[in-house]
Design a protein around this motif. Sequence first.
Motif, short mmCIF file in Angstrom:
data_model
loop_
_atom_site.label_atom_id
_atom_site.label_comp_id
_atom_site.label_asym_id
_atom_site.label_seq_id
_atom_site.Cartn_x
_atom_site.Cartn_y
_atom_site.Cartn_z
N ALA A 140 0.86 -1.07 -0.09
CA ALA A 140 0.02 0.04 0.07
C ALA A 140 1.02 1.43 0.00
O ALA A 140 0.52 2.30 -0.35
N VAL A 141 2.06 1.18 0.40
CA VAL A 141 2.87 2.07 0.55
C VAL A 141 4.05 2.04 -0.59
O VAL A 141 4.64 1.01 -0.81
N HIS A 142 4.34 3.02 -1.41
CA HIS A 142 5.43 2.68 -2.48
C HIS A 142 6.84 2.56 -1.89
O HIS A 142 7.02 3.16 -0.81
N PRO A 143 7.71 1.96 -2.62
CA PRO A 143 8.89 1.58 -2.08
C PRO A 143 9.69 2.78 -1.50
O PRO A 143 9.61 3.68 -2.27
N ALA A 144 10.23 2.57 -0.35
CA ALA A 144 10.90 3.51 0.19
C ALA A 144 12.33 3.67 0.48
O ALA A 144 12.94 2.27 0.35
N ARG A 145 13.09 4.66 0.24
CA ARG A 145 14.56 4.60 0.55
C ARG A 145 14.77 4.85 2.04
O ARG A 145 14.57 5.80 2.60
N ILE A 146 15.35 3.76 2.45
CA ILE A 146 15.45 3.69 3.86
C ILE A 146 17.05 3.47 4.22
O ILE A 146 17.48 2.55 3.91
N LEU A 147 17.47 4.28 5.11
CA LEU A 147 19.04 4.15 5.68
C LEU A 147 18.72 3.04 7.11
O LEU A 147 18.08 3.59 8.00
N VAL A 148 19.51 2.09 6.93
CA VAL A 148 19.79 1.46 8.04
C VAL A 148 20.89 1.67 8.93
O VAL A 148 21.93 1.19 8.10
N LEU A 149 20.79 1.70 10.13
CA LEU A 149 22.03 1.90 10.59
C LEU A 149 22.18 1.21 12.18
O LEU A 149 21.23 1.48 13.08
N ASP A 150 23.11 0.37 12.32
CA ASP A 150 23.30 -0.37 13.42
C ASP A 150 24.74 -0.75 13.53
O ASP A 150 25.13 -1.39 12.65
N ASP A 151 25.57 -0.52 14.73
CA ASP A 151 27.00 -0.92 14.88
C ASP A 151 26.96 -2.51 14.86
O ASP A 151 28.04 -2.82 14.71
N GLU A 152 25.88 -3.03 15.09
CA GLU A 152 25.90 -4.52 14.92
C GLU A 152 25.70 -4.89 13.48
O GLU A 152 24.51 -5.02 13.20
N PRO A 153 26.81 -5.36 12.54
CA PRO A 153 26.47 -5.50 11.08
C PRO A 153 25.37 -6.37 11.11
O PRO A 153 24.58 -6.38 9.99
N ASP A 154 25.16 -7.53 11.87
CA ASP A 154 24.53 -8.65 11.66
C ASP A 154 22.98 -8.14 11.64
O ASP A 154 22.23 -8.33 10.94
N ILE A 155 22.94 -6.97 12.63
CA ILE A 155 21.39 -6.72 12.69
C ILE A 155 21.13 -5.54 11.72
O ILE A 155 19.90 -5.61 11.08
N ALA A 156 21.98 -4.98 11.21
CA ALA A 156 21.84 -4.02 10.31
C ALA A 156 21.38 -5.02 8.83
O ALA A 156 20.60 -4.67 8.14
N GLU A 157 22.25 -5.94 8.71
CA GLU A 157 22.06 -6.73 7.44
C GLU A 157 20.56 -7.22 7.57
O GLU A 157 20.03 -7.32 6.57
N LEU A 158 20.27 -7.87 8.92
CA LEU A 158 18.92 -8.59 8.77
C LEU A 158 17.55 -7.49 8.43
O LEU A 158 16.88 -7.90 7.81
N LEU A 159 18.01 -6.27 9.22
CA LEU A 159 16.86 -5.32 8.70
C LEU A 159 16.91 -5.08 7.08
O LEU A 159 15.86 -4.91 6.82
N GLY A 160 18.21 -4.88 6.68
CA GLY A 160 18.15 -4.54 5.03
C GLY A 160 17.42 -5.77 4.31
O GLY A 160 16.62 -5.43 3.54
N VAL A 161 17.53 -7.22 4.74
CA VAL A 161 17.07 -7.82 4.01
C VAL A 161 15.58 -7.93 4.32
O VAL A 161 14.77 -8.09 3.29
N THR A 162 15.13 -7.62 5.36
CA THR A 162 13.67 -7.77 5.89
C THR A 162 13.09 -6.63 4.89
O THR A 162 11.95 -6.72 4.39
N LEU A 163 13.51 -5.44 4.97
CA LEU A 163 13.07 -4.41 4.21
C LEU A 163 12.95 -4.59 2.57
O LEU A 163 12.11 -4.06 1.96
#
Length: 619
Positions: free
Chosen positions: A480-503
């Motif tokens: 329902a929401v058009h694709p968005a450009r999202i900046l993901v910032l987390d000093d724990e790279p695995d969490i940042a990556e997980l969020l990236g994959v999810t988004l």
Amino acid sequence: MLELFYTSASESIFVFPREYLPAAMLVSLLSVWVLVGLFFYLNRYTRRPYFNIWTAAWLFYALWLTLSLNLHNDPETSLTLMFKQWCISAAAVFLLWGSASFLKIAAHQRLFGLFLGFLLVWSYVGAYHLNNPWQIQLPIFGLIGLASILTAVSYYRLRCGNPRYLGAGLLAFGFVCWGLYMAAYPFFKASNQLVSSGFFISAVLQLFIAVSMIVLVLEEARASHERVLLPLRQAEKLSALGRMISGVAHELNNPLAIINGYLELILRRRELHESIWPDLEKVARESDRAAKLVGQFLAFARKQQPSLQPVQLNTLIQQLAESQPILKRVTPLDLQLDLDPHLPLISGDPDQIHQVLANLVANAIQAMAHQPRPRLLLKSERLSSQVRVMVEDNGPGIAADIVPHIFEPFFTTKEVGSGAGLGLSIAHSTIADHQGQLFYEPAPGGGARLVMELPMQESWEPAGREGAPLTQPPSSAASAVHPARILVLDDEPDIAELLGVTLTLLGHQPTVCSDALAALALIDRQKFDLVLSDFRMPNLDGREFYEKVIQKKPGLARRIIFLTGDVMGTEPMTFFNSVSCLHLAKPFHLAQVEEAVTRILSQPQSIMPTASSGRTHLV
Ligand code: ADP
């Protein structure tokens, strides 16, 4: 018979000739003054009314002794005799009165006044109309002996209630002996050999009572000192424990977020063979349980903000009734559920409310420990705009003078080690955090009833983590929401990556970064619709990051969703509330990330989420 007693007594070394009588009486009088002074001082120190009354008793006894001392050689006039009899009677009445007040026996003051008047008449009759001294003395000294034994009963009861009060036991013994001596006084008086010894004995007993009184007061002072210090020590221990638990829980949150997140991703993608799904779901459920445990530790360590979602209280009550271990330990327990089938949902934190209910149930079960037929009623009902839940037991209930204190932290009537006095105080503040109220009322027919009232849920319904099956495919909300450009910032790279994959899975275009300064540089160069940022980072913490972003791109600063493993920390919470930022607690569920992102993206750029909406945090 009496002659035999007197003759055998006269051979004892404790027998003093009659010449010792003035000395014996003086010693006795001095020891009574010690008692008067002590009781007077104790009354000023402890402000207990019965000490005042007992002081009056000792004063009358001292007066009787003084009159007896001055006049022992002269023939007594009838008036002196009457006054002496009345003094000893008055001492008896005041002893009785003090004991009644100590034992909380409801006796009207007027009754004691009438009794004093009656004894005055009796003393008059005895002095002027009775010729046999036994007829006058036996009833009056019998009365003071009885009064002293009743005082002994008072102290014996105090001793039974507080086995640590040795002084109360000594006092009980002292008053019994003194009472026996007073009742036997006419016999002592009639004997030339025993009268002096009698006064020496009474002096020793009176000093014994004085010393026992000092012992008791010291013991009471020590007990009240401990009562004051114990909560302080417990508070110190709790705060040290709280800091430790909070640190450990914080460290556990990141790995748990990664485990939970990847498991959810794996389950959502459905790429693995179907036969593995149930096993993975088990792993996911257990890791979810571990996350909840960490949450509970944190709730204990610090006050936790409720993670609001729609809650059906009937379901919570049923789960509690089926699974609470303490309920299984009580047999036979008459457990009654009276649940309103049309109970509306509330907006609350199911774990916190479950904990409140579990505390109320545990208290009820403890209160019914000596109840031969324990009965526990869990009832829910709908009020006009609220939902009410009652936990009712048929234990002893709560005494009226205790009720005002039950929600105070560290207030407990339980033995040391059985209760820290925190259950109801935490429950009360948890329900207050839910805009509800928790209060006590006596249950009809005895027992205690704790009532919890919570507002019904408002119309919005966030995608709750409960009820959303783990294997659910990505929700259509994203589309329902058009694709968005999202900046993901987390000093724990695995969490940042997980969020990236999810988004990415949700159809967005994430840019993943694990350094705050690099993220700021990216914000300078690129356009983003939203930022998902960790709060505790090594270079720049969440607050500093927010301030830098607001200088560069104020519109984007309002579209930051913070992630934190320290949701209970007052500092991050104060910050989130002051800037009205959405935040998610680690470990989070992907559904929560999805919902937060969708919510921000569906708002026009100029609208900020407000703290008062009650929807600023999804933790
Ligand atoms: P704790 O259980 O550690 O004493 P709480 O805060 O849970 O601390 O309870 C405070 C006090 O309230 C208890 O010590 C007890 O005196 C009283 N109380 C609570 N629930 C009940 C109940 N169901 N029946 C009787 N007394 C209760």
